[in-house]
Design a protein around this motif. Sequence first.
Motif, PDB file in Angstrom:
ATOM      1  N   LYS A  66       1.898   4.601  -4.232  1.00  0.00           N
ATOM      2  CA  LYS A  66       2.001   4.400  -2.779  1.00  0.00           C
ATOM      3  C   LYS A  66       0.716   3.814  -2.194  1.00  0.00           C
ATOM      4  O   LYS A  66       0.744   3.178  -1.146  1.00  0.00           O
ATOM      5  CB  LYS A  66       2.319   5.726  -2.100  1.00  0.00           C
ATOM      6  CG  LYS A  66       3.769   6.094  -2.262  1.00  0.00           C
ATOM      7  CD  LYS A  66       4.228   7.021  -1.164  1.00  0.00           C
ATOM      8  CE  LYS A  66       5.738   7.170  -1.201  1.00  0.00           C
ATOM      9  NZ  LYS A  66       6.179   8.493  -0.849  1.00  0.00           N
ATOM     10  N   VAL A  68      -2.479   1.354  -2.625  1.00  0.00           N
ATOM     11  CA  VAL A  68      -3.200   0.307  -3.349  1.00  0.00           C
ATOM     12  C   VAL A  68      -4.465   0.012  -2.556  1.00  0.00           C
ATOM     13  O   VAL A  68      -4.419  -0.565  -1.475  1.00  0.00           O
ATOM     14  CB  VAL A  68      -2.350  -0.974  -3.485  1.00  0.00           C
ATOM     15  CG1 VAL A  68      -3.115  -2.025  -4.279  1.00  0.00           C
ATOM     16  CG2 VAL A  68      -1.031  -0.667  -4.169  1.00  0.00           C
ATOM     17  N   PRO A  70      -7.764  -1.703  -1.268  1.00  0.00           N
ATOM     18  CA  PRO A  70      -8.335  -3.054  -1.315  1.00  0.00           C
ATOM     19  C   PRO A  70      -9.652  -3.040  -2.091  1.00  0.00           C
ATOM     20  O   PRO A  70     -10.421  -2.077  -1.991  1.00  0.00           O
ATOM     21  CB  PRO A  70      -8.602  -3.386   0.161  1.00  0.00           C
ATOM     22  CG  PRO A  70      -7.927  -2.329   0.956  1.00  0.00           C
ATOM     23  CD  PRO A  70      -7.792  -1.137   0.080  1.00  0.00           C
ATOM     24  N   ASP A 107      -6.329  -7.612  -0.479  1.00  0.00           N
ATOM     25  CA  ASP A 107      -5.283  -6.861   0.205  1.00  0.00           C
ATOM     26  C   ASP A 107      -4.988  -5.537  -0.487  1.00  0.00           C
ATOM     27  O   ASP A 107      -5.410  -5.300  -1.617  1.00  0.00           O
ATOM     28  CB  ASP A 107      -4.003  -7.697   0.345  1.00  0.00           C
ATOM     29  CG  ASP A 107      -3.500  -8.162  -1.015  1.00  0.00           C
ATOM     30  OD1 ASP A 107      -4.238  -7.981  -1.993  1.00  0.00           O
ATOM     31  OD2 ASP A 107      -2.393  -8.706  -1.085  1.00  0.00           O
ATOM     32  N   GLY A 108      -4.253  -4.707   0.212  1.00  0.00           N
ATOM     33  CA  GLY A 108      -3.911  -3.404  -0.336  1.00  0.00           C
ATOM     34  C   GLY A 108      -2.704  -2.852   0.378  1.00  0.00           C
ATOM     35  O   GLY A 108      -2.046  -3.545   1.144  1.00  0.00           O
ATOM     36  N   GLN A 109      -2.407  -1.593   0.097  1.00  0.00           N
ATOM     37  CA  GLN A 109      -1.231  -1.003   0.712  1.00  0.00           C
ATOM     38  C   GLN A 109      -1.387   0.504   0.806  1.00  0.00           C
ATOM     39  O   GLN A 109      -1.900   1.139  -0.126  1.00  0.00           O
ATOM     40  CB  GLN A 109       0.002  -1.354  -0.122  1.00  0.00           C
ATOM     41  CG  GLN A 109       1.294  -1.055   0.582  1.00  0.00           C
ATOM     42  CD  GLN A 109       2.464  -1.658  -0.150  1.00  0.00           C
ATOM     43  OE1 GLN A 109       2.343  -2.648  -0.848  1.00  0.00           O
ATOM     44  NE2 GLN A 109       3.612  -1.036   0.012  1.00  0.00           N
ATOM     45  N   ASP A 111       1.245   3.552   1.601  1.00  0.00           N
ATOM     46  CA  ASP A 111       2.659   3.857   1.835  1.00  0.00           C
ATOM     47  C   ASP A 111       3.424   2.550   2.079  1.00  0.00           C
ATOM     48  O   ASP A 111       3.456   1.711   1.206  1.00  0.00           O
ATOM     49  CB  ASP A 111       2.795   4.819   3.018  1.00  0.00           C
ATOM     50  CG  ASP A 111       4.011   5.721   2.820  1.00  0.00           C
ATOM     51  OD1 ASP A 111       4.705   5.544   1.804  1.00  0.00           O
ATOM     52  OD2 ASP A 111       4.250   6.591   3.666  1.00  0.00           O
ATOM     53  N   ASN A 112       3.987   2.410   3.304  1.00  0.00           N
ATOM     54  CA  ASN A 112       4.729   1.174   3.547  1.00  0.00           C
ATOM     55  C   ASN A 112       3.893   0.153   4.309  1.00  0.00           C
ATOM     56  O   ASN A 112       4.349  -0.941   4.595  1.00  0.00           O
ATOM     57  CB  ASN A 112       5.991   1.473   4.346  1.00  0.00           C
ATOM     58  CG  ASN A 112       7.025   2.128   3.458  1.00  0.00           C
ATOM     59  OD1 ASN A 112       7.090   1.830   2.258  1.00  0.00           O
ATOM     60  ND2 ASN A 112       7.800   3.028   4.023  1.00  0.00           N
ATOM     61  N   GLN A 113       2.708   0.582   4.657  1.00  0.00           N
ATOM     62  CA  GLN A 113       1.888  -0.299   5.493  1.00  0.00           C
ATOM     63  C   GLN A 113       1.046  -1.225   4.611  1.00  0.00           C
ATOM     64  O   GLN A 113       0.267  -0.767   3.777  1.00  0.00           O
ATOM     65  CB  GLN A 113       0.969   0.547   6.357  1.00  0.00           C
ATOM     66  CG  GLN A 113       0.450  -0.207   7.533  1.00  0.00           C
ATOM     67  CD  GLN A 113       0.523   0.646   8.782  1.00  0.00           C
ATOM     68  OE1 GLN A 113       0.307   1.851   8.724  1.00  0.00           O
ATOM     69  NE2 GLN A 113       0.846   0.032   9.905  1.00  0.00           N
ATOM     70  N   TYR A 114       1.206  -2.506   4.842  1.00  0.00           N
ATOM     71  CA  TYR A 114       0.478  -3.500   4.061  1.00  0.00           C
ATOM     72  C   TYR A 114      -0.877  -3.756   4.721  1.00  0.00           C
ATOM     73  O   TYR A 114      -0.970  -3.914   5.930  1.00  0.00           O
ATOM     74  CB  TYR A 114       1.295  -4.790   4.016  1.00  0.00           C
ATOM     75  CG  TYR A 114       0.620  -5.929   3.318  1.00  0.00           C
ATOM     76  CD1 TYR A 114       0.413  -5.890   1.937  1.00  0.00           C
ATOM     77  CD2 TYR A 114       0.188  -7.038   4.020  1.00  0.00           C
ATOM     78  CE1 TYR A 114      -0.194  -6.940   1.301  1.00  0.00           C
ATOM     79  CE2 TYR A 114      -0.429  -8.091   3.387  1.00  0.00           C
ATOM     80  CZ  TYR A 114      -0.614  -8.033   2.016  1.00  0.00           C
ATOM     81  OH  TYR A 114      -1.232  -9.075   1.379  1.00  0.00           O
ATOM     82  N   ILE A 115      -1.934  -3.772   3.913  1.00  0.00           N
ATOM     83  CA  ILE A 115      -3.264  -4.096   4.445  1.00  0.00           C
ATOM     84  C   ILE A 115      -3.542  -5.552   4.111  1.00  0.00           C
ATOM     85  O   ILE A 115      -3.639  -5.906   2.933  1.00  0.00           O
ATOM     86  CB  ILE A 115      -4.351  -3.199   3.816  1.00  0.00           C
ATOM     87  CG1 ILE A 115      -4.019  -1.720   4.020  1.00  0.00           C
ATOM     88  CG2 ILE A 115      -5.713  -3.525   4.401  1.00  0.00           C
ATOM     89  CD1 ILE A 115      -4.915  -0.781   3.235  1.00  0.00           C
ATOM     90  N   PRO A 116      -3.640  -6.400   5.106  1.00  0.00           N
ATOM     91  CA  PRO A 116      -3.861  -7.820   4.804  1.00  0.00           C
ATOM     92  C   PRO A 116      -5.259  -8.054   4.230  1.00  0.00           C
ATOM     93  O   PRO A 116      -6.180  -7.288   4.517  1.00  0.00           O
ATOM     94  CB  PRO A 116      -3.712  -8.497   6.163  1.00  0.00           C
ATOM     95  CG  PRO A 116      -3.973  -7.429   7.160  1.00  0.00           C
ATOM     96  CD  PRO A 116      -3.576  -6.139   6.536  1.00  0.00           C
TER      97      PRO A 116
END
Lengths: 149, 149
Positions: A66, A68, A70, A107-109, A111-116
């Motif tokens: 869940k 990731v 950055p 980038d990373g993540q 849960d469901n939120q993507y980190i640009p």
Amino acid sequence: MQTRMFETPNERELLSASAAVLQDLGFQIEESQREVGLLRAAKERSAREYSQYAERAFFFFLSLGKVVQPVDLHQKIAASLVSRPLNSEATRQEIRIVFYRVVWKGDGQVDNQYIPPGTQYMEMVRDPEIYQQFFAKLSKAVFLEAHRI
Amino acid sequence: MQTTILYAGVLLAGTLFLHGCAAPEVKQDLFAPTDAQMKIRSLQTRTFDLTDRNAAIRGAIASLQDLGFIIERANEGLGLVTAARFAEPNYYDVVTVTVTVRHDSPKKMSIRANAIYNNKPIDDPKVYQNFFAALQRALFLSQESNPSP
């Protein structure tokens, strides 16, 4: 740590030697102002580190895929150098240099939120060795001893 | 009934559409000086008994460095110094300062510091007092408390 004193009346030579040393260290001179004794230099390098990838993998498994994190991708190492006469007869010069770096993350993540990608942060270089290395090279270049203040 | 609603809807959309087209009115006092500006300017300016402009610029650079700023730009001809640093401990915030040095009269130098926090100008007198105290230490001079008009 950032400052050294040189027994020389020739500020100009000290500045051009500093520029040469920075170039030897892989920097590119971005700006120079002889009248006020300013040099600005920078170099861009990869900022990838194995430990960060290991940490990322660890948290990835720990969070069951869940999270990731950055990691640092790219960095710009910059230096700002100022020379200045210490006494009114200008027989002593002081060189002060500041190293700092700007790091761009990938980038990373969570849960469901993507980190640009593209988050950046900046930090001062506080490792004395880097400064010692620079001043050692500089004193060799001008055949003068670099005195600590 | 339905046509009335439709008509009203078209009318509403039309007004909104037309409203978007109308050019915003330009305020006449856009460039007019305000009292606040004058107040901030007097906070930012100090006059020093100095003759050597170059020494004043170098003094400003030295005091900014002592305060932990990174010198980004300097210009002898215009008497400009621009520097920045993080608003520690908030590493995401940046403080930028521009210092301008100019001759008031042959024996007087007026120095103006302009500080910005992220993108907002700083109007707290305390900040400027602290800067000028540091500058004075760097210049070893007597300072006039009253700013230039």
